[in-house]
Design an enzyme around this catalytic site. Structure first.
Site, PDB file in Angstrom:
ATOM      1  CB  CYS A 100       9.780  48.011  22.803  1.00  0.00           C
ATOM      2  SG  CYS A 100      11.117  47.768  23.986  1.00  0.00           S
ATOM      3  CG  HIS A 142       7.456  50.927  27.297  1.00  0.00           C
ATOM      4  ND1 HIS A 142       6.857  50.241  26.272  1.00  0.00           N
ATOM      5  CD2 HIS A 142       8.799  50.765  27.113  1.00  0.00           C
ATOM      6  CE1 HIS A 142       7.788  49.669  25.515  1.00  0.00           C
ATOM      7  NE2 HIS A 142       8.973  49.987  25.994  1.00  0.00           N
ATOM      8  CD  GLU A 143      11.464  53.375  28.200  1.00  0.00           C
ATOM      9  OE1 GLU A 143      12.390  52.562  28.402  1.00  0.00           O
ATOM     10  OE2 GLU A 143      10.939  53.524  27.079  1.00  0.00           O
ATOM     11  CG  HIS A 146      12.473  47.968  29.312  1.00  0.00           C
ATOM     12  ND1 HIS A 146      12.569  46.890  28.477  1.00  0.00           N
ATOM     13  CD2 HIS A 146      11.922  48.961  28.565  1.00  0.00           C
ATOM     14  CE1 HIS A 146      12.093  47.204  27.267  1.00  0.00           C
ATOM     15  NE2 HIS A 146      11.689  48.459  27.296  1.00  0.00           N
TER      16      HIS A 146
HETATM   17 NI    NI Z   1      10.973  49.403  25.558  1.00  0.00          NI
END
Ligand code: NI
Length: 177
Positions: A100, A142-143, A146
């Site tokens: 990341c 994953h995104e 966030h």
């Molecule tokens: Ni990330």
């Protein structure tokens, strides 16, 4: 157009829940997206979320082309996704290594849903509705994490599978994505 500083793990902004976008196709939104793209490209990331550049809005972008640095990665179409909703299509999970931009130099083995449907809109407010699996599904999860204050190390179940790139993958130069 600007390359913006990327917030690093520990910054309180990365642990906030982002606000949905309510105005589409605006100059402000396009400026944000341009900055995200410039920053992601400069840092050779596979994806980026608005909170990583300090903007607490539900905007992510991702994409992986044919790239020798990701020899096993399937191609993921370049996508700008706003206000996402993710629906896992089964309980099946796959473990995979992630990095990341906000956790530079490190890699961790992260379980993710193998198959999922994601829905949201593009910057013009047009519907996006896709069913994906494998690496594409991993990148989306994953995104979108966030946007809900979650960084991948928070999902690692075996912390012996978390460490520095050059120790875990000696001799290989890996991007932070
Ligand atoms: Ni990330």
């Amino acid at each position: 157009m600007a390359i913006r500083p990327v917030l690093k793990m520990g910054d309180p902004l990365l642990y906030q829940v982002s606000q949905p976008v309510t105005a589409f196709d605006t100059p402000e939104l396009h400026a944000l997206i341009q900055d995200m793209h410039d920053t992601m490209t400069a840092m050779q990331g596979a994806g980026i979320a608005a909170p990583q550049i300090g903007v607490s809005l539900q905007v992510v972008m991702f994409g992986v082309g044919k790239n020798p640095r990701y020899p096993d990665a399937e191609e993921v179409p370049f996508t700008i996704l706003l206000n996402p909703m993710l629906t896992p299509l089964s309980d099946e999970e796959t473990a995979g290594w992630e990095g990341c931009l906000s956790v530079p130099g490190l890699r961790g083995l992260v379980p993710r849903y193998t198959q999922l449907r994601y829905q949201g809109v593009d910057p013009q407010g047009q519907t996006i509705d896709r069913t994906v699996s494998g690496f594409h599904a991993r990148v989306v999860q994953h995104e979108c994490d966030h946007l809900f204050g979650v960084l991948y190390p928070m999902r690692i179940r075996d912390l012996t599978q978390f460490g520095f790139n050059e120790v875990i993958f000696p001799g290989i130069t890996l991007p932070d994505d």
